[in-house]
Write a protein that holds these residues in place. Structure first.
Motif, PDB file in Angstrom:
ATOM      1  N   SER A  30       0.801  -1.221   0.000  1.00 59.48           N
ATOM      2  CA  SER A  30       0.000   0.000   0.000  1.00 59.48           C
ATOM      3  C   SER A  30       0.836   1.274   0.000  1.00 59.48           C
ATOM      4  O   SER A  30       0.285   2.374  -0.117  1.00 59.48           O
ATOM      5  CB  SER A  30      -0.948   0.007   1.196  1.00 59.48           C
ATOM      6  OG  SER A  30      -0.208  -0.075   2.407  1.00 59.48           O
ATOM      7  N   GLN A  53      -0.743   4.894  -4.712  1.00 55.11           N
ATOM      8  CA  GLN A  53      -0.831   3.998  -3.559  1.00 55.11           C
ATOM      9  C   GLN A  53      -2.274   3.699  -3.147  1.00 55.11           C
ATOM     10  O   GLN A  53      -2.624   2.547  -2.855  1.00 55.11           O
ATOM     11  CB  GLN A  53      -0.099   4.613  -2.361  1.00 55.11           C
ATOM     12  CG  GLN A  53       1.414   4.643  -2.493  1.00 55.11           C
ATOM     13  CD  GLN A  53       1.944   5.923  -3.111  1.00 55.11           C
ATOM     14  OE1 GLN A  53       1.291   6.550  -3.950  1.00 55.11           O
ATOM     15  NE2 GLN A  53       3.152   6.305  -2.713  1.00 55.11           N
ATOM     16  N   ASN A  74      -5.449  -3.185  -1.860  1.00 56.25           N
ATOM     17  CA  ASN A  74      -4.358  -3.161  -0.888  1.00 56.25           C
ATOM     18  C   ASN A  74      -4.549  -4.202   0.223  1.00 56.25           C
ATOM     19  O   ASN A  74      -3.582  -4.672   0.805  1.00 56.25           O
ATOM     20  CB  ASN A  74      -4.207  -1.767  -0.288  1.00 56.25           C
ATOM     21  CG  ASN A  74      -3.599  -0.782  -1.289  1.00 56.25           C
ATOM     22  OD1 ASN A  74      -2.977  -1.172  -2.275  1.00 56.25           O
ATOM     23  ND2 ASN A  74      -3.799   0.506  -1.043  1.00 56.25           N
ATOM     24  N   ASN A  77      -3.037  -7.186  -1.266  1.00 56.00           N
ATOM     25  CA  ASN A  77      -1.699  -6.996  -1.855  1.00 56.00           C
ATOM     26  C   ASN A  77      -1.690  -7.372  -3.336  1.00 56.00           C
ATOM     27  O   ASN A  77      -0.768  -8.048  -3.820  1.00 56.00           O
ATOM     28  CB  ASN A  77      -0.652  -7.840  -1.111  1.00 56.00           C
ATOM     29  CG  ASN A  77      -0.380  -7.320   0.283  1.00 56.00           C
ATOM     30  OD1 ASN A  77      -0.644  -6.158   0.593  1.00 56.00           O
ATOM     31  ND2 ASN A  77       0.125  -8.179   1.148  1.00 56.00           N
TER      32      ASN A  77
END
Lengths: 114, 110
Positions: A30, A53, A74, A77
């Protein structure tokens, strides 16, 4: 150790769709911009898209605008590339990359052919 | 989107020095510098240098990068057989809001 593992490539007909995935490990996913970069057979590298991000900013190469969508999760992942209206010229190995050039996965081959 | 310009090929003798060049403009190389990547046949690219001369850990000290105006350079001293590969430069283009790559230079070690 940073690891990026792509999946989802394959053979698809012109006009078809494909969704690529990239699973990241070994770093705080992230915290980094992430990108997709492709390489047509025997050709050089071409940046395709990247994403901030938190997913709030996304950029694309002109040739895929309106057809490809980059996204990320996030919590998982994971980075994704939804590819629609595929063309023969989209045939390439697609790499997931952190940065976009810091670390690279092994790539997944997308072949667009009838 | 316009890319960066690299010579297609460079050939040098073993143990000599090769200097690879990458030309862009004030919106990319001249702005934030360039990154350099090495790619061996059948393998993904590997970062050698970023923002002109910052080497990731594990990258040989035989490699050094620099920039003069809109041209970035990568020098490899004491050429070894394993240096034979394709080399790419890359930079963020602030006017295009896009990453751009050079076409790549194939380095042959004779």
């Amino acid at each position: 150790e940073v690891q990026l593992v792509e999946s989802g490539g394959g053979l698809v007909q012109p006009g078809g769709s494909l969704r690529l995935s990239c699973e990241a490990s070994g770093f705080t996913f992230s915290s980094y911009w992430m990108s997709w970069v492709r390489q047509a057979p025997g050709k050089g590298l071409e940046w395709v898209a990247n994403i901030k991000q938190d997913g709030s900013d996304k950029y694309y190469v002109d040739s895929v605008k309106g057809r490809f969508t980059i996204s990320r999760d996030n919590a998982k992942n994971s980075l994704y590339l939804q590819m629609n209206s595929l063309r023969v010229e989209d045939t390439a190995v697609y790499y997931c990359a952190r940065g976009p050039v810091e670390y690279w996965g092994q790539g997944t081959l997308v072949t667009v052919s009838s | 989107q316009a890319g960066l310009t690299q010579p297609p090929s460079v050939s040098k003798d073993l143990r000599q020095t090769a200097t690879l060049t990458c030309t862009g403009n004030s919106n990319n190389v001249g702005n934030q510098g360039a990154a350099w990547l090495q790619q061996h046949q059948g393998h993904p690219p590997k970062l050698l240098s970023y923002r002109n001369n910052n080497r990731p850990s594990g990258i040989s000290e035989r490699l050094s990068a620099s920039r003069s105006g809109n041209t970035a350079s990568l020098s490899i001293t004491g050429l070894q057989p394993e240096d034979e590969a394709d080399y790419y430069c890359s930079a963020w283009d602030s006017s295009l809001s896009a990453w751009v790559f050079g076409g790549g230079t194939k380095l042959t070690v004779l």
